[in-house]
Motif scaffolding. Structure first.
Motif, PDB file in Angstrom:
ATOM      1  N   ALA A  12      83.249  31.513  39.814  1.00 27.38           N
ATOM      2  CA  ALA A  12      83.444  29.972  39.868  1.00 27.38           C
ATOM      3  C   ALA A  12      84.062  29.681  38.385  1.00 27.38           C
ATOM      4  O   ALA A  12      84.825  28.697  38.488  1.00 27.38           O
ATOM      5  CB  ALA A  12      82.424  29.177  40.215  1.00 27.38           C
ATOM      6  N   GLN A 114      85.294  35.271  46.414  1.00 23.06           N
ATOM      7  CA  GLN A 114      84.290  33.885  46.028  1.00 23.06           C
ATOM      8  C   GLN A 114      84.924  32.688  46.336  1.00 23.06           C
ATOM      9  O   GLN A 114      86.205  32.477  46.157  1.00 23.06           O
ATOM     10  CB  GLN A 114      84.366  34.055  44.337  1.00 23.06           C
ATOM     11  CG  GLN A 114      83.670  35.251  43.824  1.00 23.06           C
ATOM     12  CD  GLN A 114      82.148  35.031  43.692  1.00 23.06           C
ATOM     13  OE1 GLN A 114      81.548  34.100  43.527  1.00 23.06           O
ATOM     14  NE2 GLN A 114      81.472  36.189  44.129  1.00 23.06           N
ATOM     15  N   GLN A 115      84.066  31.925  47.186  1.00 25.00           N
ATOM     16  CA  GLN A 115      84.364  30.684  47.514  1.00 25.00           C
ATOM     17  C   GLN A 115      85.851  30.757  48.423  1.00 25.00           C
ATOM     18  O   GLN A 115      86.831  30.234  48.194  1.00 25.00           O
ATOM     19  CB  GLN A 115      84.692  29.710  46.538  1.00 25.00           C
ATOM     20  CG  GLN A 115      83.400  29.487  45.904  1.00 25.00           C
ATOM     21  CD  GLN A 115      83.479  28.416  44.558  1.00 25.00           C
ATOM     22  OE1 GLN A 115      84.634  28.011  43.998  1.00 25.00           O
ATOM     23  NE2 GLN A 115      82.451  28.242  43.843  1.00 25.00           N
TER      24      GLN A 115
END
Length: 165
Positions: A12, A114-115
């Motif tokens: 992130a 990720q995400q």
């Protein structure tokens, strides 16, 4: 514990840095060659240096981003003990929630997401020179293919395109 095993940047944070840096640089920066003592790389016109080259402990770190925020590349190269690549790749794959690393063609590889953003990591080492390269690529992976044109004095560090699942 070696620097590469303590690499604590979360995905992130990595994406946030890329987006913040690209927002401010996309309109004014020109693509330029990236040169360090370990390698040189020609950036396509739609890529910028978001951060670096900068020294983190004894390693050189560079964050590259595609101007339209479609992809990013983090490259870290620095001194390491022989055999440290395996520990570094396992630690970073685990931190990123990635796949189990595999060794292919002299480099360690793993994938992660990720995400909703997919990526992969590569770790290579030059055992004779005690130098390690770690590279994280995310987003539109095909846009980052230019990174395999990297050149430098440490031939064992030059990454190969991974065999992604």
């Amino acid at each position: 514990m070696p620097f590469f095993c303590r690499f604590k940047t979360t995905w992130a944070l990595f994406c946030l840095l890329a987006l913040l840096g690209l927002s401010s640089l996309a309109s004014s920066a020109q693509a330029v060659p990236v040169t360090t003592k370990y390698y040189s790389l020609e950036l396509p016109a739609d890529w910028v240096v978001v951060n670096g080259p900068g020294k983190v402990k004894d390693a050189i770190q560079v964050l590259l981003g595609q101007k339209d925020h479609k992809a990013s590349i983090l490259i870290i190269v620095g001194p390491a003990k022989a055999g440290e690549a395996e520990a570094a790749v396992k630690a970073n794959a685990q931190r990123l929630g990635g796949s189990t690393p595999v060794q292919r063609q002299g480099q360690w590889e793993f994938t992660f997401e990720q995400q909703g953003v997919k990526g992969y990591g590569i770790v290579r080492e030059d055992k004779a020179s005690n130098v390690l390269l770690m590279m994280l690529v995310s987003g539109d992976l095909k846009m980052a293919n230019f990174v395999y044109n990297i050149r430098g004095p440490y031939k064992a560090l030059m990454p190969l395109k991974p065999q992604l699942p």
